[in-house]
Design a protein around this motif. Structure first.
Motif, PDB file in Angstrom:
ATOM      1  N   VAL A 191       0.841  -1.203   0.000  1.00 54.73           N
ATOM      2  CA  VAL A 191       0.000   0.000   0.000  1.00 54.73           C
ATOM      3  C   VAL A 191       0.875   1.253   0.000  1.00 54.73           C
ATOM      4  O   VAL A 191       0.629   2.206  -0.746  1.00 54.73           O
ATOM      5  N   VAL A 192       1.902   1.255   0.822  1.00 52.60           N
ATOM      6  CA  VAL A 192       2.805   2.408   0.888  1.00 52.60           C
ATOM      7  C   VAL A 192       3.506   2.617  -0.444  1.00 52.60           C
ATOM      8  O   VAL A 192       3.607   3.743  -0.945  1.00 52.60           O
ATOM      9  N   ARG A 193       4.006   1.527  -1.054  1.00 47.42           N
ATOM     10  CA  ARG A 193       4.677   1.643  -2.356  1.00 47.42           C
ATOM     11  C   ARG A 193       3.736   2.205  -3.414  1.00 47.42           C
ATOM     12  O   ARG A 193       4.112   3.059  -4.218  1.00 47.42           O
ATOM     13  N   GLN A 194       2.501   1.727  -3.398  1.00 42.67           N
ATOM     14  CA  GLN A 194       1.547   2.194  -4.400  1.00 42.67           C
ATOM     15  C   GLN A 194       1.214   3.666  -4.189  1.00 42.67           C
ATOM     16  O   GLN A 194       1.100   4.435  -5.157  1.00 42.67           O
ATOM     17  N   ALA A 195       1.058   4.069  -2.931  1.00 46.96           N
ATOM     18  CA  ALA A 195       0.781   5.474  -2.634  1.00 46.96           C
ATOM     19  C   ALA A 195       1.910   6.369  -3.131  1.00 46.96           C
ATOM     20  O   ALA A 195       1.673   7.425  -3.736  1.00 46.96           O
ATOM     21  N   GLU A 205       1.439   0.128 -10.842  1.00 45.28           N
ATOM     22  CA  GLU A 205       1.662  -1.151 -11.511  1.00 45.28           C
ATOM     23  C   GLU A 205       0.351  -1.918 -11.544  1.00 45.28           C
ATOM     24  O   GLU A 205      -0.221  -2.238 -10.502  1.00 45.28           O
ATOM     25  N   ALA A 206      -0.142  -2.208 -12.743  1.00 41.52           N
ATOM     26  CA  ALA A 206      -1.391  -2.946 -12.900  1.00 41.52           C
ATOM     27  C   ALA A 206      -1.179  -4.424 -12.573  1.00 41.52           C
ATOM     28  O   ALA A 206      -0.050  -4.889 -12.400  1.00 41.52           O
ATOM     29  N   VAL A 207      -2.287  -5.169 -12.500  1.00 42.95           N
ATOM     30  CA  VAL A 207      -2.213  -6.576 -12.105  1.00 42.95           C
ATOM     31  C   VAL A 207      -1.438  -7.427 -13.106  1.00 42.95           C
ATOM     32  O   VAL A 207      -0.960  -8.506 -12.750  1.00 42.95           O
ATOM     33  N   ASP A 208      -1.305  -6.953 -14.351  1.00 42.20           N
ATOM     34  CA  ASP A 208      -0.531  -7.724 -15.336  1.00 42.20           C
ATOM     35  C   ASP A 208       0.930  -7.312 -15.392  1.00 42.20           C
ATOM     36  O   ASP A 208       1.690  -7.776 -16.244  1.00 42.20           O
TER      37      ASP A 208
END
Length: 250
Positions: A191-195, A205-208
């Protein structure tokens, strides 16, 4: 600068889902449930009082009329009916916001309504019509590129693009449906990386595994995920450590 928002007030009667007190110590904007998917008068009043006390901006989190399904079930609601229900929810929250010495500063759809307005022109326009009916030109939070933000702009409202720190994304930049596995990101480090990706690089980064550009003015951390208050605090700390200031958009 980026806004940090969370869905709050999602309790009803003796049932409590979100740790409103703790999360309100971290976020800059609170999306308060208005009674249609969660929330009741006592809950709404308490959250508005706490938000006003801490300088957190109050937003109306409007939904389909679906308490049993937490506003996450697909529904078919005529446009004029939906507009009236959106206005009703904003008006209800406004009473408690103003009693707390604050105001309803923006609107954000919840759950199924949020996702429907990504691609449905009619429902998007109905939400905007409800906002106009409630009075004032309130900003609208929505997914970048959504029909909702387009409809808001056409009606003279400010559309505010947001990203989700704790939701998985498709290669098209939309949210992975909750019915699918791993739609919600629960690992704190992830979560922190995505934020940070949203706030610093404007990507996710999308699920693929592909990298998707997402320009967001506000970042959502859901209040109903496990350890939500701790995750929100860690997100804020990481953003500020990276030179990103936290500031309400409204």
């Amino acid at each position: 600068m980026i806004d940090l928002n969370a869905d709050l007030g999602e309790g009803f009667g003796r049932w409590t889902l979100t740790d409103d007190d703790a999360v309100l110590s971290v976020v800059s904007s609170a999306n308060v449930a208005c009674g249609f998917h969660a929330g009741d008068p006592s809950v709404m009043r308490r959250v508005c009082d706490l938000a006003a006390e801490r300088g957190v901006r109050i937003g109306a989190q409007v939904s389909y009329r679906d308490l049993a399904g937490f506003g996450r079930r697909a529904m078919e609601v005529p446009g004029d009916e939906l507009a009236a229900e959106v206005a009703y929810q904003i008006g209800a929250l406004r009473v408690f916001a103003e009693a707390a010495g604050a105001e309803v500063a923006y609107v954000k759809p919840h759950g199924a309504l949020y996702n429907r307005t990504v691609h449905d022109d009619g429902q998007a326009r109905a939400v905007v019509a409800g906002i106009r009916l409630a009075g004032g030109a309130l900003p609208v939070l929505g997914l970048p590129g959504s029909r909702l933000l387009t409809a808001a702009g056409e009606a003279g409202l400010t559309g505010v693009p947001e990203a989700f720190a704790d939701r998985a994304y498709t290669p098209r930049g939309t949210l992975v449906p909750r019915r699918e596995a791993n739609a919600v990101v629960t690992d704190e480090e992830a979560v922190v990386r995505q934020a940070l990706g949203f706030a610093v690089r404007g990507t996710v980064e999308a699920v693929d595994g592909t990298t998707v550009a997402v320009a967001a003015r506000s970042l959502c951390v859901h209040g109903d995920t496990p350890n939500a208050s701790r995750i929100a605090a860690r997100v804020r700390e990481a953003l500020e450590a990276s030179g990103v200031g936290i500031e309400a958009f409204a």
